[in-house]
Design a protein around this motif. Structure first.
Motif, PDB file in Angstrom:
ATOM      1  N   VAL A 126      -8.791 -38.231  21.115  1.00 47.60           N
ATOM      2  CA  VAL A 126      -9.408 -38.489  19.805  1.00 47.60           C
ATOM      3  C   VAL A 126      -8.473 -38.030  18.686  1.00 47.60           C
ATOM      4  O   VAL A 126      -8.301 -38.726  17.677  1.00 47.60           O
ATOM      5  N   CYS A 129      -5.231 -40.607  18.907  1.00 53.41           N
ATOM      6  CA  CYS A 129      -5.514 -42.046  18.803  1.00 53.41           C
ATOM      7  C   CYS A 129      -6.472 -42.384  17.665  1.00 53.41           C
ATOM      8  O   CYS A 129      -6.449 -43.510  17.150  1.00 53.41           O
ATOM      9  N   ASN A 130      -7.329 -41.429  17.280  1.00 59.41           N
ATOM     10  CA  ASN A 130      -8.269 -41.658  16.164  1.00 59.41           C
ATOM     11  C   ASN A 130      -8.274 -40.437  15.236  1.00 59.41           C
ATOM     12  O   ASN A 130      -9.315 -39.774  15.067  1.00 59.41           O
ATOM     13  N   ARG A 133     -10.994 -40.025  12.403  1.00 62.53           N
ATOM     14  CA  ARG A 133     -12.376 -39.798  12.842  1.00 62.53           C
ATOM     15  C   ARG A 133     -12.534 -38.497  13.624  1.00 62.53           C
ATOM     16  O   ARG A 133     -13.640 -38.146  14.028  1.00 62.53           O
ATOM     17  N   TYR A 134     -11.429 -37.800  13.852  1.00 63.45           N
ATOM     18  CA  TYR A 134     -11.456 -36.600  14.698  1.00 63.45           C
ATOM     19  C   TYR A 134     -12.454 -35.541  14.214  1.00 63.45           C
ATOM     20  O   TYR A 134     -13.258 -35.041  15.021  1.00 63.45           O
ATOM     21  N   VAL A 137     -16.014 -36.987  15.023  1.00 66.45           N
ATOM     22  CA  VAL A 137     -16.318 -37.158  16.449  1.00 66.45           C
ATOM     23  C   VAL A 137     -16.435 -35.809  17.149  1.00 66.45           C
ATOM     24  O   VAL A 137     -17.411 -35.539  17.855  1.00 66.45           O
ATOM     25  N   HIS A 223      -3.032 -43.985  27.334  1.00 68.09           N
ATOM     26  CA  HIS A 223      -3.377 -44.420  25.971  1.00 68.09           C
ATOM     27  C   HIS A 223      -2.713 -43.518  24.928  1.00 68.09           C
ATOM     28  O   HIS A 223      -2.223 -44.007  23.896  1.00 68.09           O
ATOM     29  N   THR A 227       0.157 -44.679  22.176  1.00 64.16           N
ATOM     30  CA  THR A 227      -0.073 -44.464  20.740  1.00 64.16           C
ATOM     31  C   THR A 227       1.070 -43.671  20.123  1.00 64.16           C
ATOM     32  O   THR A 227       1.540 -43.978  19.012  1.00 64.16           O
TER      33      THR A 227
END
Length: 316
Positions: A126, A129-130, A133-134, A137, A223, A227
């Motif tokens: 998270v 890759c995001n 939004r960490y 989330v 993943h 990234t």
């Protein structure tokens, strides 16, 4: 009620397990075990303390790291004190009740660590890759829930192994096992009654709790690495990879040795199995603080700041 075993249709009391790996020569490595145990306690307590007192380390990644350190302290404490006592006293025996209790704690904490390492991989996924939004989330509530899940999964999983192992029957009232401590595989190997169900349960649960999280971690890091490779600046790629490299090293050591011992072929090479058991029960709690301290810039800076403050306060 006394624990009983069946021997040629006669019931006898199963009193002791004899740990054959402790011979007279092991007395000379007592201080080595003692040094390892002290290092594990000091290293992991340092991580717990520094995360506790440094507010800028109150993030999901360090929350899970503190859980890992606590697990490592408890994990090593289920085996090493008994090993030290046996080395010093020369007594290779442990009562069957204490053996089963040790087995329950050891399998519980090991299972919890399997799940926790997978959760830490999700946290890094998270974050890398995001990243935007960490904070949303990985909320405090989710972190607490994930942490509780890892601990409860380990303890519930251990109940199955402990009950099945406690129901095994043995040929003698004093059973020998070629091991350092009480664990499921060596006890299953020396049982007298048919152990097919126990072996199937051992493999199924070990694959589910050991291999499945490891597979999830591998897929997650595929993943993550893809990234990272898309980041244009080399400095950005290195910074992103450095945040998860420590976790990768820990995962490799822990899952590599644990899966060899539980999922790999049993009984074909007892010395290799004993070595693998020693590695994942002692080496991983020992190297975790080293890996996370010396490869983590934030932890190193926090430690330096804390020791500098302590030194100035003491000698001012």
């Amino acid at each position: 009620m006394p624990l009983i075993v069946l021997q040629h249709q006669n019931y006898t009391v199963l009193e002791n397990i004899v740990l054959l790996k402790f011979s007279d020569g092991w007395f000379f490595v007592t201080f080595f075990f003692f040094f390892i145990y002290c290092s594990i306690l000091i290293g992991n307590f340092c991580i717990l303390t520094i995360i506790r007192i440094e507010t800028h380390l109150h993030t999901p990644m360090y929350f899970f790291l503190s859980n890992l350190s606590l697990l490592d302290i408890l994990y090593s404490s289920t085996t090493l004190p008994v090993m030290l006592f046996n080395c010093l006293s020369g007594n290779k025996k442990i009562s069957f009740r204490k053996c089963i209790f040790q087995l329950y704690l050891f399998v519980s904490l090991g299972g919890a660590e399997c799940i926790l390492l997978a959760i830490m991989a999700y946290d890094r996924f998270v974050a890398i890759c995001n990243p935007l939004r960490y904070p949303v989330v990985m909320s405090s509530r989710l972190c607490a829930s994930l942490s509780a899940t890892s601990w409860l999964s380990g303890f519930f999983n251990s109940i199955l192994h402990t009950v099945m192992t406690a129901k095994l029957t043995f040929c003698r009232s004093e059973q020998n096992i070629n091991h350092f401590y009480c664990d499921v595989p060596p006890l299953v190997q020396v049982a007298c009654n048919p152990t097919k169900v126990s072996k199937i349960l051992l493999y199924v649960v070990s694959i589910f709790l050991g291999f499945t999280p490891f597979l999830y971690i591998v897929i997650t890091y595929i993943h993550i690495i893809s990234t990272i490779m898309k980041i244009k600046s080399s400095e950005g790629r290195w910074k992103a990879f450095s945040t998860c490299s420590s976790h990768l090293i820990v995962v490799t050591i822990f899952y590599g040795t644990a899966n060899f011992n539980y999922v790999g072929p049993s009984g074909y090479n007892l010395e290799m199995e004993n070595l693998a058991s020693l590695l994942y029960s002692i080496l991983t709690p020992l190297v975790n603080p080293v890996i996370y301290c010396f490869r983590n810039k934030e932890v190193k800076m926090a430690l330096k700041k804390h020791f500098r403050y302590t030194y100035v306060k003491t000698y001012r």
